[in-house]
Design a protein around this motif. Structure first.
Motif, PDB file in Angstrom:
ATOM      1  N   ILE A   3      76.725  61.121  16.536  1.00  0.00           N
ATOM      2  CA  ILE A   3      75.824  62.269  16.439  1.00  0.00           C
ATOM      3  C   ILE A   3      74.478  61.879  17.034  1.00  0.00           C
ATOM      4  O   ILE A   3      73.915  60.841  16.682  1.00  0.00           O
ATOM      5  CB  ILE A   3      75.653  62.708  14.970  1.00  0.00           C
ATOM      6  N   LYS A   4      73.977  62.694  17.925  1.00  0.00           N
ATOM      7  CA  LYS A   4      72.682  62.443  18.557  1.00  0.00           C
ATOM      8  C   LYS A   4      71.582  63.078  17.711  1.00  0.00           C
ATOM      9  O   LYS A   4      71.667  64.257  17.362  1.00  0.00           O
ATOM     10  CB  LYS A   4      72.632  63.031  19.974  1.00  0.00           C
ATOM     11  N   VAL A   5      70.565  62.292  17.377  1.00  0.00           N
ATOM     12  CA  VAL A   5      69.442  62.765  16.576  1.00  0.00           C
ATOM     13  C   VAL A   5      68.169  62.291  17.244  1.00  0.00           C
ATOM     14  O   VAL A   5      68.074  61.144  17.676  1.00  0.00           O
ATOM     15  CB  VAL A   5      69.524  62.196  15.133  1.00  0.00           C
ATOM     16  N   SER A   6      67.176  63.164  17.313  1.00  0.00           N
ATOM     17  CA  SER A   6      65.903  62.764  17.912  1.00  0.00           C
ATOM     18  C   SER A   6      65.183  61.779  16.990  1.00  0.00           C
ATOM     19  O   SER A   6      65.472  61.695  15.787  1.00  0.00           O
ATOM     20  CB  SER A   6      65.016  63.990  18.146  1.00  0.00           C
ATOM     21  N   THR A   7      64.259  61.048  17.551  1.00  0.00           N
ATOM     22  CA  THR A   7      63.473  60.094  16.777  1.00  0.00           C
ATOM     23  C   THR A   7      62.735  60.790  15.641  1.00  0.00           C
ATOM     24  O   THR A   7      62.702  60.290  14.518  1.00  0.00           O
ATOM     25  CB  THR A   7      62.473  59.365  17.701  1.00  0.00           C
ATOM     26  N   SER A   8      62.169  61.956  15.915  1.00  0.00           N
ATOM     27  CA  SER A   8      61.431  62.671  14.869  1.00  0.00           C
ATOM     28  C   SER A   8      62.366  63.145  13.758  1.00  0.00           C
ATOM     29  O   SER A   8      62.021  63.088  12.573  1.00  0.00           O
ATOM     30  CB  SER A   8      60.634  63.834  15.451  1.00  0.00           C
ATOM     31  N   GLU A   9      63.568  63.598  14.108  1.00  0.00           N
ATOM     32  CA  GLU A   9      64.544  64.015  13.096  1.00  0.00           C
ATOM     33  C   GLU A   9      64.988  62.816  12.246  1.00  0.00           C
ATOM     34  O   GLU A   9      65.086  62.915  11.023  1.00  0.00           O
ATOM     35  CB  GLU A   9      65.768  64.651  13.748  1.00  0.00           C
ATOM     36  N   LEU A  10      65.228  61.705  12.905  1.00  0.00           N
ATOM     37  CA  LEU A  10      65.638  60.497  12.199  1.00  0.00           C
ATOM     38  C   LEU A  10      64.528  60.030  11.258  1.00  0.00           C
ATOM     39  O   LEU A  10      64.787  59.696  10.096  1.00  0.00           O
ATOM     40  CB  LEU A  10      65.999  59.396  13.201  1.00  0.00           C
ATOM     41  N   SER A  11      63.308  60.037  11.728  1.00  0.00           N
ATOM     42  CA  SER A  11      62.172  59.651  10.900  1.00  0.00           C
ATOM     43  C   SER A  11      62.058  60.556   9.676  1.00  0.00           C
ATOM     44  O   SER A  11      61.832  60.091   8.556  1.00  0.00           O
ATOM     45  CB  SER A  11      60.880  59.701  11.723  1.00  0.00           C
ATOM     46  N   TYR A  12      62.252  61.854   9.864  1.00  0.00           N
ATOM     47  CA  TYR A  12      62.204  62.813   8.759  1.00  0.00           C
ATOM     48  C   TYR A  12      63.303  62.507   7.739  1.00  0.00           C
ATOM     49  O   TYR A  12      63.053  62.488   6.527  1.00  0.00           O
ATOM     50  CB  TYR A  12      62.358  64.246   9.277  1.00  0.00           C
ATOM     51  N   LEU A  13      64.529  62.269   8.209  1.00  0.00           N
ATOM     52  CA  LEU A  13      65.640  61.969   7.308  1.00  0.00           C
ATOM     53  C   LEU A  13      65.404  60.684   6.517  1.00  0.00           C
ATOM     54  O   LEU A  13      65.698  60.613   5.322  1.00  0.00           O
ATOM     55  CB  LEU A  13      66.952  61.870   8.088  1.00  0.00           C
ATOM     56  N   ILE A  14      64.847  59.697   7.178  1.00  0.00           N
ATOM     57  CA  ILE A  14      64.528  58.439   6.491  1.00  0.00           C
ATOM     58  C   ILE A  14      63.487  58.701   5.406  1.00  0.00           C
ATOM     59  O   ILE A  14      63.637  58.266   4.264  1.00  0.00           O
ATOM     60  CB  ILE A  14      64.047  57.374   7.498  1.00  0.00           C
ATOM     61  N   ASP A  15      62.434  59.417   5.750  1.00  0.00           N
ATOM     62  CA  ASP A  15      61.382  59.725   4.773  1.00  0.00           C
ATOM     63  C   ASP A  15      61.920  60.548   3.604  1.00  0.00           C
ATOM     64  O   ASP A  15      61.502  60.375   2.462  1.00  0.00           O
ATOM     65  CB  ASP A  15      60.228  60.484   5.433  1.00  0.00           C
ATOM     66  N   GLU A  16      62.842  61.441   3.901  1.00  0.00           N
ATOM     67  CA  GLU A  16      63.366  62.365   2.892  1.00  0.00           C
ATOM     68  C   GLU A  16      64.341  61.695   1.918  1.00  0.00           C
ATOM     69  O   GLU A  16      64.347  62.013   0.725  1.00  0.00           O
ATOM     70  CB  GLU A  16      64.061  63.529   3.600  1.00  0.00           C
ATOM     71  N   TRP A  17      65.159  60.750   2.405  1.00  0.00           N
ATOM     72  CA  TRP A  17      66.267  60.244   1.598  1.00  0.00           C
ATOM     73  C   TRP A  17      66.182  58.782   1.201  1.00  0.00           C
ATOM     74  O   TRP A  17      66.943  58.337   0.348  1.00  0.00           O
ATOM     75  CB  TRP A  17      67.590  60.517   2.312  1.00  0.00           C
ATOM     76  N   ILE A  18      65.272  58.017   1.805  1.00  0.00           N
ATOM     77  CA  ILE A  18      65.110  56.605   1.429  1.00  0.00           C
ATOM     78  C   ILE A  18      63.848  56.514   0.574  1.00  0.00           C
ATOM     79  O   ILE A  18      62.744  56.708   1.068  1.00  0.00           O
ATOM     80  CB  ILE A  18      64.999  55.694   2.673  1.00  0.00           C
ATOM     81  N   PHE A  19      64.032  56.231  -0.709  1.00  0.00           N
ATOM     82  CA  PHE A  19      62.934  56.372  -1.662  1.00  0.00           C
ATOM     83  C   PHE A  19      62.018  55.152  -1.750  1.00  0.00           C
ATOM     84  O   PHE A  19      60.849  55.285  -2.091  1.00  0.00           O
ATOM     85  CB  PHE A  19      63.490  56.736  -3.035  1.00  0.00           C
ATOM     86  N   SER A  20      62.512  53.985  -1.446  1.00  0.00           N
ATOM     87  CA  SER A  20      61.690  52.776  -1.476  1.00  0.00           C
ATOM     88  C   SER A  20      60.867  52.686  -0.190  1.00  0.00           C
ATOM     89  O   SER A  20      61.406  52.765   0.923  1.00  0.00           O
ATOM     90  CB  SER A  20      62.593  51.545  -1.587  1.00  0.00           C
ATOM     91  N   GLU A  21      59.566  52.509  -0.345  1.00  0.00           N
ATOM     92  CA  GLU A  21      58.697  52.416   0.833  1.00  0.00           C
ATOM     93  C   GLU A  21      59.082  51.230   1.713  1.00  0.00           C
ATOM     94  O   GLU A  21      59.142  51.340   2.937  1.00  0.00           O
ATOM     95  CB  GLU A  21      57.230  52.294   0.402  1.00  0.00           C
ATOM     96  N   ARG A  22      59.366  50.084   1.088  1.00  0.00           N
ATOM     97  CA  ARG A  22      59.774  48.904   1.861  1.00  0.00           C
ATOM     98  C   ARG A  22      61.045  49.191   2.644  1.00  0.00           C
ATOM     99  O   ARG A  22      61.125  48.884   3.840  1.00  0.00           O
ATOM    100  CB  ARG A  22      59.994  47.718   0.924  1.00  0.00           C
TER     101      ARG A  22
END
Length: 66
Positions: A3-22
């Protein structure tokens, strides 16, 4: 199937679903910046195996939200 995802979409998904800042930082450095597991382990003072575990688990979590 890849699946192709833009950098901005990937960044959003990471921010949305990965809860630990580290872990968010590690996953972004790996998936967006392309930093090696070894370099990330040094940067975050973790073992290579710990970094791999964080990245693989995070990728699986993000993949569930496509």
């Amino acid at each position: 199937m890849e699946i192709k995802v833009s950098t901005s979409e990937l960044s959003y998904l990471i921010d949305e679903w990965i809860f630990s800042e580290r872990n968010r930082k590690i996953v972004k450095r790996k998936m967006i910046d392309g930093i090696t597991f070894e370099k990330l382990a040094e940067e975050f003072d973790l073992s290579v195996q710990q970094v791999k575990s964080i990245v693989y688990k995070s990728q699986a979590l993000i993949a569930c939200h496509f």
